[in-house]
Design a protein around this motif. Structure first.
Motif, PDB file in Angstrom:
ATOM      1  N   HIS A 166       9.829  49.019  71.546  1.00 52.62           N
ATOM      2  CA  HIS A 166      10.155  48.685  70.150  1.00 52.62           C
ATOM      3  C   HIS A 166      11.605  48.233  69.952  1.00 52.62           C
ATOM      4  O   HIS A 166      12.082  48.176  68.831  1.00 52.62           O
ATOM      5  CB  HIS A 166       9.868  49.866  69.215  1.00 52.62           C
ATOM      6  CG  HIS A 166       8.425  50.214  69.131  1.00 52.62           C
ATOM      7  ND1 HIS A 166       7.494  49.407  68.508  1.00 52.62           N
ATOM      8  CD2 HIS A 166       7.754  51.297  69.613  1.00 52.62           C
ATOM      9  CE1 HIS A 166       6.303  49.986  68.595  1.00 52.62           C
ATOM     10  NE2 HIS A 166       6.425  51.120  69.262  1.00 52.62           N
ATOM     11  N   SER A 167      12.294  47.923  71.023  1.00 53.47           N
ATOM     12  CA  SER A 167      13.689  47.478  70.895  1.00 53.47           C
ATOM     13  C   SER A 167      13.707  45.992  70.559  1.00 53.47           C
ATOM     14  O   SER A 167      13.055  45.187  71.223  1.00 53.47           O
ATOM     15  CB  SER A 167      14.463  47.730  72.187  1.00 53.47           C
ATOM     16  OG  SER A 167      15.784  47.223  72.080  1.00 53.47           O
ATOM     17  N   ALA A 168      14.484  45.638  69.507  1.00 51.56           N
ATOM     18  CA  ALA A 168      14.600  44.228  69.108  1.00 51.56           C
ATOM     19  C   ALA A 168      16.052  43.856  68.896  1.00 51.56           C
ATOM     20  O   ALA A 168      16.387  43.000  68.092  1.00 51.56           O
ATOM     21  CB  ALA A 168      13.803  43.969  67.831  1.00 51.56           C
ATOM     22  N   ALA A 169      16.931  44.518  69.643  1.00 49.84           N
ATOM     23  CA  ALA A 169      18.369  44.260  69.475  1.00 49.84           C
ATOM     24  C   ALA A 169      18.816  43.004  70.199  1.00 49.84           C
ATOM     25  O   ALA A 169      19.852  42.429  69.876  1.00 49.84           O
ATOM     26  CB  ALA A 169      19.170  45.461  69.977  1.00 49.84           C
ATOM     27  N   ASP A 170      18.049  42.559  71.186  1.00 48.11           N
ATOM     28  CA  ASP A 170      18.474  41.422  72.002  1.00 48.11           C
ATOM     29  C   ASP A 170      17.244  40.651  72.451  1.00 48.11           C
ATOM     30  O   ASP A 170      16.141  41.208  72.545  1.00 48.11           O
ATOM     31  CB  ASP A 170      19.267  41.935  73.219  1.00 48.11           C
ATOM     32  CG  ASP A 170      19.953  40.799  73.949  1.00 48.11           C
ATOM     33  OD1 ASP A 170      19.343  40.258  74.884  1.00 48.11           O
ATOM     34  OD2 ASP A 170      21.087  40.463  73.578  1.00 48.11           O
ATOM     35  N   LEU A 171      17.426  39.351  72.761  1.00 44.68           N
ATOM     36  CA  LEU A 171      16.292  38.545  73.210  1.00 44.68           C
ATOM     37  C   LEU A 171      15.716  39.070  74.526  1.00 44.68           C
ATOM     38  O   LEU A 171      14.531  38.870  74.815  1.00 44.68           O
ATOM     39  CB  LEU A 171      16.731  37.086  73.382  1.00 44.68           C
ATOM     40  CG  LEU A 171      17.035  36.322  72.085  1.00 44.68           C
ATOM     41  CD1 LEU A 171      17.546  34.928  72.396  1.00 44.68           C
ATOM     42  CD2 LEU A 171      15.786  36.228  71.213  1.00 44.68           C
ATOM     43  N   SER A 172      16.544  39.744  75.338  1.00 42.57           N
ATOM     44  CA  SER A 172      16.044  40.276  76.598  1.00 42.57           C
ATOM     45  C   SER A 172      15.033  41.395  76.383  1.00 42.57           C
ATOM     46  O   SER A 172      14.307  41.779  77.309  1.00 42.57           O
ATOM     47  CB  SER A 172      17.207  40.782  77.454  1.00 42.57           C
ATOM     48  OG  SER A 172      17.890  41.829  76.792  1.00 42.57           O
ATOM     49  N   ASP A 173      14.973  41.959  75.163  1.00 42.42           N
ATOM     50  CA  ASP A 173      13.998  43.002  74.860  1.00 42.42           C
ATOM     51  C   ASP A 173      12.582  42.445  74.747  1.00 42.42           C
ATOM     52  O   ASP A 173      11.611  43.197  74.784  1.00 42.42           O
ATOM     53  CB  ASP A 173      14.368  43.714  73.561  1.00 42.42           C
ATOM     54  CG  ASP A 173      15.676  44.497  73.698  1.00 42.42           C
ATOM     55  OD1 ASP A 173      15.910  45.048  74.780  1.00 42.42           O
ATOM     56  OD2 ASP A 173      16.434  44.537  72.721  1.00 42.42           O
TER      57      ASP A 173
END
Length: 624
Positions: free
Chosen positions: A69-76
């Motif tokens: 559920h991480s959406a802090a960075d495009l790599s997520d």
């Protein structure tokens, strides 16, 4: 309606992995009951699996497959939802993994059955509460899945790996689920007494937190500056995470302690001394302005009505703390011009004001035609012209929209530095020759204004090249020149040429005539032509009466006493550009005291540039 983004767990189906396409099928929910804790106690949350209850659009519009559920960075983002559907009361989806190197180990673990669990992030728009059983049930009857995520532990035990075996669905709540323990430890709460099993920070939450922190830091720094405290005070308050209200209290305490350590009598004395010095310097400057004709004599200037330049020089030096006892007039003058007193600044201000007054008084007839653009530096600046008419085209049934096209062209120019200097000797001070100190700067100021006009008008009379096509301003290729004396036929031809000018995309731009520009030799003829009269017959009507602005420029006589010009409205098309160094428009004056041991040098500088931007707004007539 709950605006809170919730999650529930599901699982991958390793048996459906397609290694070549990097896809796998997912059972993302079975609608199983999940035990929750809210403000009113424990309850069960159920997701209605009726098609009318689930908004599937976002999931079927390329929803992301995330890492926990991480959406802090495009790599997520590790993949994408290719397709989602309902299979009875089971939610299924086909997800495709990214081919990035860092995602490959995750995909391999899914393929090998090591990573099986996923979580669906969703938002509930409407709940129905059912209190018939021992534990209340909050049933989501209008909810929307947003994304799928890889997670280590599932909450919905019925959402299993999809394989060839049928799924065993368990709709009883798991009272002792490990996720309940984690959720209780986190202590998360949500609106409407609904608490998510786990809550991942959304991008909106992260941005809100960042904005709040920025506001806290900015307010603390503003408070510290207003209190006159050092910047390290703000740094410490920021690092300690002090809230704004508490920071204000601490700042007030430090400000009070600082003021208590400084004797009030000393503060007042310093202010009085500083203010008195400023007032006397202002009176001296006012007196010199009055003597130079820059202002009328008033109470401020009369304070030094009988003081000479040498008197003012002596007072300025003494006020700076120097002892002039026993010095000759020459020594006093030299000391004044090479000391830390405000006398050199006084001379510089008078020179600047007389120079600026003369510069502004000189008429510059070219300004209505030019657009000013000041430059941040001396590097070339680029002007971009974009053209194109976005005209709609017929759209047949089943036909495609056609893309609009535009064209652009670019030209460049820059500013250059020009200057003169004025030497103020000790003899000038001793002789009280204020006239020379004012007349010379005035001549330089007028000269700088004349120089700007010479530069601009030379572009037109010299038929300069336009940088975007390396062609002379007035050229047959530009369709902007003709013949004939000032009269209806010649001006009609000029108007027609302007109306039919085309932009770089070959679109007619229909320019309106705005100004007639004539040499001094044609001023009378132009005035007669443009003056309205009351004719008795229609054929004698002057349709151009009062329709054009008249610009008379004597510099045109040097090139020809017959040639005149008609230009378009500068609001329609950029024709000329001029500019100065940013923040230094017009002449700038600087005083340097160390160049000449016998006086002071005042430098007058002008950073200026001009260029042609477009040939389309100009029309030239030979006048014969």
């Amino acid at each position: 309606m709950s605006e809170t983004l919730l999650q529930t767990r599901a699982m991958f189906a390793p048996d459906t992995v397609n290694a070549e396409e990097r896809t796998v099928e997912v059972t993302w929910t079975t609608g199983a009951s999940v035990a929750r804790n809210g403000m009113e106690g424990s309850y069960l949350e159920e997701l209605s699996m009726q098609p009318k209850s689930i908004r599937m659009d976002r999931l079927n519009s390329g929803a992301p497959l995330l890492n926990s559920h991480s959406a802090a960075d495009l790599s997520d983002v590790v993949g994408v939802v290719e397709r989602a559907w309902l299979d009875g009361e089971v939610g299924r989806a086909l997800v495709r993994f990214s081919s990035r190197d860092e995602v490959t180990p995750i995909f391999n673990d899914v393929r090998d059955g090591i990573i099986r669990n996923i979580s669906v992030g969703y938002r509930v728009w409407k709940y129905e509460r059912d209190e018939q059983g021992e534990t209340p049930v909050m049933r989501a009857v209008d909810w929307e899945p947003h994304e799928l995520s890889l997670v280590p532990i599932p909450a919905d035990s019925g959402a299993q790996v999809r394989s060839e075996d049928s799924l065993k669905l368990n709709h009883e709540p798991e009272k002792d689920s490990p996720m309940d323990e984690i959720r209780e430890h986190e202590g998360t709460m949500v609106p409407e007494a609904i608490e998510p099993e786990t809550r991942a920070a959304s991008p909106e939450d992260i941005q809100a937190a960042i904005s709040a922190e920025r506001r806290r830091v900015a307010e603390i720094r503003r408070t510290v500056r207003a209190a006159g405290l050092e910047a390290d005070v703000a740094d410490q308050l920021e690092q300690d995470g002090v809230a704004v209200d508490e920071a204000r209290k601490l700042v007030i305490d430090q400000m009070a302690a600082k003021q208590a350590a400084v004797p009030a009598r000393t503060q007042v004395a310093a202010v009085v001394t500083h203010d008195e010095g400023d007032k006397r310097a202002a009176c001296m400057e006012a007196a010199l302005e009055a003597r130079s004709g820059l202002r009328e004599w008033d109470d401020q200037s009369r304070a030094y009505v009988s003081s000479s330049l040498l008197d003012m020089a002596k007072e300025s030096v003494e006020r700076s703390g120097q002892n002039l006892s026993g010095m000759s007039r020459s020594e006093i003058a030299g000391r004044a011009m090479h000391s830390t007193s405000d006398f050199p600044l006084l001379l510089s201000n008078i020179a600047r004001k007389t120079l600026s007054a003369a510069y502004e008084a000189e008429t510059q007839t070219w300004r209505p035609l030019s657009r000013q653009r000041n430059m941040p530096d001396f590097k070339p600046a680029y002007e971009l012209e974009i053209a194109g008419q976005i005209i709609p085209e017929p759209l047949l049934e089943g036909g495609e929209y056609k893309a609009a096209t535009v064209k652009e062209q670019q030209s460049s120019w820059r500013i250059y530095t020009y200057g003169k200097k004025i030497s103020v000797s000790r003899q000038l001070i001793i002789n009280d020759d204020l006239d020379a100190l004012s007349r010379i700067p005035a001549m330089i100021g007028r000269g700088m204004s004349l120089f700007e006009s010479n530069q601009v008008w030379a572009l037109i009379t010299g038929n300069a090249q336009t940088s975007y096509d390396s062609t002379a301003l007035f050229n047959a290729a530009h369709n902007n020149q003709g013949t004939g004396v000032i009269g209806e036929a010649a001006i009609s031809a000029a108007r027609k040429a302007l109306r039919n000018q085309k932009d770089i995309a070959d679109n007619r731009i229909n320019l309106r005539p705005k100004f007639m520009i004539v040499p001094a030799s044609l001023e009378t003829s132009a005035q007669k032509f443009l003056t309205g009269v009351n004719p008795t017959e229609t054929q004698n009507v002057n349709v151009f009466a009062n329709s054009l602005g008249l610009i008379v420029e004597p510099r045109l006589d040097d090139a020809s006493e017959l040639i005149y010009y008609v230009t378009a409205d500068p609001a329609q098309v950029d024709m000329i550009a001029h500019g100065y160094l940013q923040g230094e428009q017009g002449p700038q004056v600087t005083t340097v005291a160390d160049r000449d041991p016998d006086g002071t040098t005042i430098y007058a500088r002008l950073d200026f540039g001009t260029t042609l931007l477009n040939h389309r707004g100009f029309y030239k007539s030979t006048g014969a």
